[in-house]
Design a protein around this motif. Structure first.
Motif, PDB file in Angstrom:
ATOM      1  N   ASP A   1       0.853  -1.181   0.000  1.00  0.00           N
ATOM      2  CA  ASP A   1       0.000   0.000   0.000  1.00  0.00           C
ATOM      3  C   ASP A   1       0.895   1.239   0.000  1.00  0.00           C
ATOM      4  OD1 ASP A   1       0.871   0.444   2.639  1.00  0.00           O
ATOM      5  OD2 ASP A   1      -1.023  -0.148   3.546  1.00  0.00           O
ATOM      6  N   GLN A   2       0.300   2.402   0.153  1.00  0.00           N
ATOM      7  CA  GLN A   2       1.039   3.662   0.086  1.00  0.00           C
ATOM      8  C   GLN A   2       2.158   3.753   1.135  1.00  0.00           C
ATOM      9  OE1 GLN A   2      -1.429   7.118   0.936  1.00  0.00           O
ATOM     10  NE2 GLN A   2      -0.593   8.154  -0.862  1.00  0.00           N
ATOM     11  N   SER A   3       1.969   3.087   2.270  1.00  0.00           N
ATOM     12  CA  SER A   3       2.989   3.098   3.322  1.00  0.00           C
ATOM     13  C   SER A   3       3.989   1.953   3.153  1.00  0.00           C
ATOM     14  CB  SER A   3       2.338   3.021   4.702  1.00  0.00           C
ATOM     15  OG  SER A   3       1.770   1.747   4.906  1.00  0.00           O
ATOM     16  N   GLY A   4       3.847   1.211   2.063  1.00  0.00           N
ATOM     17  CA  GLY A   4       4.747   0.099   1.798  1.00  0.00           C
ATOM     18  C   GLY A   4       4.354  -1.188   2.504  1.00  0.00           C
ATOM     19  N   ALA A   5       3.244  -1.165   3.237  1.00  0.00           N
ATOM     20  CA  ALA A   5       2.814  -2.341   3.995  1.00  0.00           C
ATOM     21  C   ALA A   5       2.178  -3.373   3.075  1.00  0.00           C
ATOM     22  CB  ALA A   5       1.829  -1.947   5.084  1.00  0.00           C
ATOM     23  N   LEU A   6       2.530  -4.617   3.318  1.00  0.00           N
ATOM     24  CA  LEU A   6       1.876  -5.753   2.667  1.00  0.00           C
ATOM     25  C   LEU A   6       0.727  -6.201   3.579  1.00  0.00           C
ATOM     26  CD1 LEU A   6       4.997  -7.896   1.615  1.00  0.00           C
ATOM     27  CD2 LEU A   6       3.741  -6.195   0.245  1.00  0.00           C
ATOM     28  N   PRO A   7      -0.176  -7.016   3.077  1.00  0.00           N
ATOM     29  CA  PRO A   7      -1.239  -7.527   3.947  1.00  0.00           C
ATOM     30  C   PRO A   7      -0.714  -8.179   5.230  1.00  0.00           C
ATOM     31  CG  PRO A   7      -1.824  -7.936   1.679  1.00  0.00           C
ATOM     32  CD  PRO A   7      -0.407  -7.401   1.670  1.00  0.00           C
ATOM     33  N   ILE A   8       0.439  -8.861   5.156  1.00  0.00           N
ATOM     34  CA  ILE A   8       0.971  -9.496   6.366  1.00  0.00           C
ATOM     35  C   ILE A   8       1.354  -8.464   7.432  1.00  0.00           C
ATOM     36  CG2 ILE A   8       3.379  -9.710   5.578  1.00  0.00           C
ATOM     37  CD1 ILE A   8       3.284 -12.542   7.017  1.00  0.00           C
ATOM     38  N   HIS A   9       1.886  -7.319   7.018  1.00  0.00           N
ATOM     39  CA  HIS A   9       2.206  -6.253   7.981  1.00  0.00           C
ATOM     40  C   HIS A   9       0.936  -5.831   8.731  1.00  0.00           C
ATOM     41  CE1 HIS A   9       5.663  -5.672   5.176  1.00  0.00           C
ATOM     42  NE2 HIS A   9       6.304  -5.281   6.259  1.00  0.00           N
ATOM     43  N   ILE A  10      -0.140  -5.678   7.974  1.00  0.00           N
ATOM     44  CA  ILE A  10      -1.417  -5.231   8.544  1.00  0.00           C
ATOM     45  C   ILE A  10      -1.971  -6.288   9.507  1.00  0.00           C
ATOM     46  CG2 ILE A  10      -3.777  -4.468   7.993  1.00  0.00           C
ATOM     47  CD1 ILE A  10      -1.595  -2.666   6.714  1.00  0.00           C
ATOM     48  N   ALA A  11      -1.956  -7.548   9.084  1.00  0.00           N
ATOM     49  CA  ALA A  11      -2.484  -8.633   9.926  1.00  0.00           C
ATOM     50  C   ALA A  11      -1.709  -8.743  11.236  1.00  0.00           C
ATOM     51  CB  ALA A  11      -2.444  -9.957   9.170  1.00  0.00           C
ATOM     52  N   ILE A  12      -0.409  -8.543  11.184  1.00  0.00           N
ATOM     53  CA  ILE A  12       0.406  -8.588  12.408  1.00  0.00           C
ATOM     54  C   ILE A  12      -0.008  -7.459  13.339  1.00  0.00           C
ATOM     55  CG2 ILE A  12       2.733  -8.276  13.352  1.00  0.00           C
ATOM     56  CD1 ILE A  12       3.734  -9.631  10.682  1.00  0.00           C
ATOM     57  N   ARG A  13      -0.096  -6.251  12.795  1.00  0.00           N
ATOM     58  CA  ARG A  13      -0.479  -5.088  13.617  1.00  0.00           C
ATOM     59  C   ARG A  13      -1.844  -5.275  14.260  1.00  0.00           C
ATOM     60  NH1 ARG A  13       1.402  -1.680   9.072  1.00  0.00           N
ATOM     61  NH2 ARG A  13       3.590  -1.297   9.516  1.00  0.00           N
ATOM     62  N   GLU A  14      -2.751  -5.939  13.550  1.00  0.00           N
ATOM     63  CA  GLU A  14      -4.109  -6.139  14.062  1.00  0.00           C
ATOM     64  C   GLU A  14      -4.230  -7.373  14.953  1.00  0.00           C
ATOM     65  OE1 GLU A  14      -6.553  -3.946  13.788  1.00  0.00           O
ATOM     66  OE2 GLU A  14      -5.221  -2.642  12.629  1.00  0.00           O
ATOM     67  N   GLY A  15      -3.179  -8.185  15.008  1.00  0.00           N
ATOM     68  CA  GLY A  15      -3.172  -9.339  15.895  1.00  0.00           C
ATOM     69  C   GLY A  15      -3.925 -10.559  15.390  1.00  0.00           C
ATOM     70  N   HIS A  16      -4.052 -10.687  14.087  1.00  0.00           N
ATOM     71  CA  HIS A  16      -4.778 -11.826  13.508  1.00  0.00           C
ATOM     72  C   HIS A  16      -3.796 -12.971  13.199  1.00  0.00           C
ATOM     73  CE1 HIS A  16      -8.315  -9.383  13.353  1.00  0.00           C
ATOM     74  NE2 HIS A  16      -7.767  -8.514  12.529  1.00  0.00           N
ATOM     75  N   ARG A  17      -3.515 -13.772  14.218  1.00  0.00           N
ATOM     76  CA  ARG A  17      -2.506 -14.822  14.090  1.00  0.00           C
ATOM     77  C   ARG A  17      -2.831 -15.822  12.982  1.00  0.00           C
ATOM     78  NH1 ARG A  17      -0.012 -19.387  14.946  1.00  0.00           N
ATOM     79  NH2 ARG A  17       1.901 -19.506  16.129  1.00  0.00           N
ATOM     80  N   ASP A  18      -4.094 -16.244  12.871  1.00  0.00           N
ATOM     81  CA  ASP A  18      -4.456 -17.215  11.832  1.00  0.00           C
ATOM     82  C   ASP A  18      -4.206 -16.644  10.435  1.00  0.00           C
ATOM     83  OD1 ASP A  18      -6.606 -15.409  12.214  1.00  0.00           O
ATOM     84  OD2 ASP A  18      -8.111 -16.868  11.612  1.00  0.00           O
TER      85      ASP A  18
ATOM     86  N   VAL B   1      -1.935 -14.290   9.752  1.00  0.00           N
ATOM     87  CA  VAL B   1      -0.472 -14.219   9.617  1.00  0.00           C
ATOM     88  C   VAL B   1       0.082 -15.589   9.258  1.00  0.00           C
ATOM     89  CG1 VAL B   1       1.707 -13.746  10.829  1.00  0.00           C
ATOM     90  CG2 VAL B   1      -0.264 -12.237  11.173  1.00  0.00           C
ATOM     91  N   GLU B   2      -0.439 -16.625   9.896  1.00  0.00           N
ATOM     92  CA  GLU B   2       0.008 -17.995   9.612  1.00  0.00           C
ATOM     93  C   GLU B   2      -0.253 -18.361   8.148  1.00  0.00           C
ATOM     94  OE1 GLU B   2      -0.236 -22.281  11.903  1.00  0.00           O
ATOM     95  OE2 GLU B   2      -1.538 -20.638  12.525  1.00  0.00           O
ATOM     96  N   TYR B   3      -1.389 -17.942   7.620  1.00  0.00           N
ATOM     97  CA  TYR B   3      -1.720 -18.194   6.210  1.00  0.00           C
ATOM     98  C   TYR B   3      -0.831 -17.365   5.284  1.00  0.00           C
ATOM     99  CZ  TYR B   3      -4.386 -18.135   1.841  1.00  0.00           C
ATOM    100  OH  TYR B   3      -4.752 -18.226   0.516  1.00  0.00           O
ATOM    101  N   LEU B   4      -0.609 -16.115   5.642  1.00  0.00           N
ATOM    102  CA  LEU B   4       0.144 -15.199   4.780  1.00  0.00           C
ATOM    103  C   LEU B   4       1.649 -15.468   4.770  1.00  0.00           C
ATOM    104  CD1 LEU B   4      -1.632 -11.815   5.619  1.00  0.00           C
ATOM    105  CD2 LEU B   4      -1.785 -13.118   3.478  1.00  0.00           C
ATOM    106  N   ALA B   5       2.199 -15.915   5.879  1.00  0.00           N
ATOM    107  CA  ALA B   5       3.657 -16.036   6.010  1.00  0.00           C
ATOM    108  C   ALA B   5       4.318 -16.810   4.867  1.00  0.00           C
ATOM    109  CB  ALA B   5       4.023 -16.628   7.367  1.00  0.00           C
TER     110      ALA B   5
END
Length: 170
Positions: free
Chosen positions: A104-121, A123-127
């Motif tokens: 995104d505009q801040s350079g974040a990938l979906p995994i960055h966002i999921a980590i910040r939001e605490g969605h472990r499942d 993150v596990e899928y995205l990693a």
């Protein structure tokens, strides 16, 4: 019924936002509205749909919606699904070609966002599907974000994934 593009975009996105799968399907199939028709705010149906509605995502994607469409902040539907923690919707997006490595505009990938939001499942899928070496505009990788958010289980998960990726490359 013939709709102007403006009306079509407004009605399609409204139906998608409300979760009215039958109306969205009718507009796509009978009225032949393109699924990426924008509303008055420049948003498409897949960008405004409720991220937990996998049926809606499937109907839109089956009819040609762009799973990698970005808004003016560079946010894709995959970013939104990762942010909200809807793993099933994220899987549907990926099945239809969503890239998980579009920043995104801040350079974040979906995994960055999921980590910040605490969605472990999520993150596990995205990693295993994400570029873990990618840095956002602050220079942070997914591992850096996990360490900064003090989530030891995600740090461990990402370290294991990085080790696994390095082992496969050797």
């Amino acid at each position: 019924m013939v709709l102007s593009e403006n009306d079509a975009g407004k009605r399609l996105t409204s139906a998608a936002a409300k979760g009215d799968v039958a109306e969205v399907r009718r507009m796509l199939e009978e009225c032949r509205v393109h699924p990426d028709t924008v509303n008055e705010f420049g948003k498409t149906a897949i960008q405004v749909m409720m991220m937990g509605n996998t049926s809606m995502a499937s109907v839109l994607l089956e009819n040609g919606a762009d799973p990698n469409i970005q808004d003016h902040f560079g946010i894709t539907p995959a970013h939104d699904a990762a942010r909200t923690g809807f793993l099933d919707t994220l899987r549907v997006l990926v099945d239809y070609g969503a890239s998980l490595n579009v920043p995104d505009q801040s350079g974040a990938l979906p995994i960055h966002i999921a980590i910040r939001e605490g969605h472990r499942d999520v993150v596990e899928y995205l990693a295993p599907r994400s570029n873990l070496g990618h840095q956002d505009t602050r220079g942070d990788t997914a591992l850096d974000v996990a360490m900064a958010t003090c989530t030891p289980d995600m740090v461990e998960l990402l370290k294991r994934q990085l080790d696994s990726t390095l082992a496969l490359q050797s």
